[in-house]
Design a protein around this motif. Sequence first.
Motif, mmCIF file in Angstrom:
data_model
loop_
_atom_site.group_PDB
_atom_site.id
_atom_site.type_symbol
_atom_site.label_atom_id
_atom_site.label_comp_id
_atom_site.label_asym_id
_atom_site.label_seq_id
_atom_site.Cartn_x
_atom_site.Cartn_y
_atom_site.Cartn_z
ATOM 1 N N MET A 1 0.851 -1.181 0.000
ATOM 2 C CA MET A 1 0.000 0.000 0.000
ATOM 3 C C MET A 1 0.892 1.237 0.000
ATOM 4 S SD MET A 1 -2.698 1.357 2.861
ATOM 5 C CE MET A 1 -3.833 0.025 2.750
ATOM 6 N N ILE A 2 0.571 2.132 -0.868
ATOM 7 C CA ILE A 2 1.335 3.362 -0.979
ATOM 8 C C ILE A 2 0.672 4.415 -0.093
ATOM 9 C CG2 ILE A 2 2.104 5.183 -2.538
ATOM 10 C CD1 ILE A 2 2.032 3.082 -4.771
ATOM 11 N N ALA A 3 1.455 4.970 0.819
ATOM 12 C CA ALA A 3 0.930 5.974 1.742
ATOM 13 C C ALA A 3 1.094 7.356 1.120
ATOM 14 C CB ALA A 3 1.661 5.900 3.062
ATOM 15 N N THR A 4 -0.011 8.003 0.876
ATOM 16 C CA THR A 4 0.035 9.366 0.362
ATOM 17 C C THR A 4 -0.132 10.326 1.526
ATOM 18 O OG1 THR A 4 -2.346 9.455 0.027
ATOM 19 C CG2 THR A 4 -1.009 8.623 -1.816
ATOM 20 N N MET A 5 0.159 11.576 1.275
ATOM 21 C CA MET A 5 0.011 12.596 2.316
ATOM 22 C C MET A 5 -1.451 12.712 2.753
ATOM 23 S SD MET A 5 2.903 13.517 3.196
ATOM 24 C CE MET A 5 2.550 14.886 4.251
ATOM 25 N N GLU A 6 -2.364 12.533 1.799
ATOM 26 C CA GLU A 6 -3.781 12.606 2.133
ATOM 27 C C GLU A 6 -4.166 11.453 3.068
ATOM 28 O OE1 GLU A 6 -8.014 12.246 -0.179
ATOM 29 O OE2 GLU A 6 -6.363 13.235 -1.224
ATOM 30 N N TYR A 7 -3.662 10.268 2.788
ATOM 31 C CA TYR A 7 -3.934 9.094 3.609
ATOM 32 C C TYR A 7 -3.379 9.286 5.018
ATOM 33 C CZ TYR A 7 -3.994 4.156 4.949
ATOM 34 O OH TYR A 7 -4.206 2.973 5.597
ATOM 35 N N VAL A 8 -2.160 9.806 5.104
ATOM 36 C CA VAL A 8 -1.534 10.070 6.403
ATOM 37 C C VAL A 8 -2.326 11.117 7.168
ATOM 38 C CG1 VAL A 8 0.537 10.987 7.523
ATOM 39 C CG2 VAL A 8 0.764 9.343 5.652
ATOM 40 N N SER A 9 -2.807 12.132 6.468
ATOM 41 C CA SER A 9 -3.605 13.186 7.097
ATOM 42 C C SER A 9 -4.911 12.627 7.656
ATOM 43 C CB SER A 9 -3.887 14.294 6.081
ATOM 44 O OG SER A 9 -4.743 15.254 6.636
ATOM 45 N N ILE A 10 -5.555 11.738 6.889
ATOM 46 C CA ILE A 10 -6.810 11.122 7.349
ATOM 47 C C ILE A 10 -6.553 10.312 8.609
ATOM 48 C CG2 ILE A 10 -8.547 9.369 6.795
ATOM 49 C CD1 ILE A 10 -8.363 10.375 3.868
ATOM 50 N N LEU A 11 -5.484 9.535 8.618
ATOM 51 C CA LEU A 11 -5.148 8.732 9.799
ATOM 52 C C LEU A 11 -4.842 9.613 11.008
ATOM 53 C CD1 LEU A 11 -2.992 5.870 8.248
ATOM 54 C CD2 LEU A 11 -5.340 5.751 9.081
ATOM 55 N N ASP A 12 -4.116 10.717 10.783
ATOM 56 C CA ASP A 12 -3.819 11.651 11.879
ATOM 57 C C ASP A 12 -5.098 12.245 12.448
ATOM 58 O OD1 ASP A 12 -1.094 11.247 11.735
ATOM 59 O OD2 ASP A 12 -0.693 13.045 10.525
ATOM 60 N N ASN A 13 -6.012 12.639 11.573
ATOM 61 C CA ASN A 13 -7.276 13.215 12.031
ATOM 62 C C ASN A 13 -8.129 12.183 12.764
ATOM 63 O OD1 ASN A 13 -6.799 15.836 11.163
ATOM 64 N ND2 ASN A 13 -7.561 15.393 9.094
ATOM 65 N N ALA A 14 -8.104 10.942 12.296
ATOM 66 C CA ALA A 14 -8.846 9.879 12.985
ATOM 67 C C ALA A 14 -8.269 9.662 14.380
ATOM 68 C CB ALA A 14 -8.794 8.589 12.172
ATOM 69 N N GLU A 15 -6.957 9.715 14.488
ATOM 70 C CA GLU A 15 -6.316 9.560 15.797
ATOM 71 C C GLU A 15 -6.690 10.717 16.719
ATOM 72 O OE1 GLU A 15 -1.795 9.356 17.421
ATOM 73 O OE2 GLU A 15 -2.243 8.193 15.620
ATOM 74 N N LYS A 16 -6.736 11.926 16.175
ATOM 75 C CA LYS A 16 -7.141 13.094 16.972
ATOM 76 C C LYS A 16 -8.591 12.958 17.432
ATOM 77 C CE LYS A 16 -4.038 16.355 14.714
ATOM 78 N NZ LYS A 16 -3.952 17.456 13.739
ATOM 79 N N LEU A 17 -9.441 12.457 16.548
ATOM 80 C CA LEU A 17 -10.848 12.248 16.903
ATOM 81 C C LEU A 17 -10.961 11.233 18.031
ATOM 82 C CD1 LEU A 17 -13.859 12.770 16.380
ATOM 83 C CD2 LEU A 17 -13.758 11.018 14.605
ATOM 84 N N GLY A 18 -10.199 10.160 17.932
ATOM 85 C CA GLY A 18 -10.186 9.152 18.993
ATOM 86 C C GLY A 18 -9.747 9.744 20.319
ATOM 87 N N GLU A 19 -8.729 10.578 20.302
ATOM 88 C CA GLU A 19 -8.265 11.242 21.525
ATOM 89 C C GLU A 19 -9.333 12.162 22.094
ATOM 90 O OE1 GLU A 19 -5.643 11.171 23.679
ATOM 91 O OE2 GLU A 19 -5.203 9.313 22.609
ATOM 92 N N MET A 20 -10.037 12.874 21.198
ATOM 93 C CA MET A 20 -11.100 13.771 21.651
ATOM 94 C C MET A 20 -12.210 12.975 22.346
ATOM 95 S SD MET A 20 -11.243 16.365 18.395
ATOM 96 C CE MET A 20 -12.740 17.183 18.900
#
Length: 144
Positions: A1-20
């Motif tokens: 799987m090729i990780a794009t910046m958009e994919y990394v951004s989505i994962l970061d935001n999902a992690e932030k949502l989980g923390e919230m």
Amino acid sequence: MIATMEYVSILDNAEKLGEMVFQSEVMEDYLEKKLEMEQDAEAQKLIKAFNHIKDHYEDIQRFGRYHPDYQEIMKKVRSTKRAMDMHDTVAAFKVAERNLQSLLDEISSYVATSVSEQIKVPKDGALLTDNCGCGSGGGCGCAS
């Protein structure tokens, strides 16, 4: 799987949502009620009794109503569960658990509808919250 910046951004935001969610008042209340229930000796005794009778019930289920102890076990399961559910700390925990589930359902629904209105979102208690009961929120067309 090729990780794009958009994919990394989505994962970061999902992690932030989980923390919230984890830092929310609803989660704090859930964890507090869970700890209270775990530390309540009477509640633990009731939970243990229910789990014991439930195991016995599962053994009898193989034969169903033809088992000689079926009626007796069914009565014991219901009365034991009622005693457990009516205990103050267990009831408070169940309310906190439903509130957390409601928050998570609301978040999943928001994320899903942000992508597309056609996405079906499973909901706890969907039969009580929408008209069609399929969990789509009426998006399937079966709503009356």
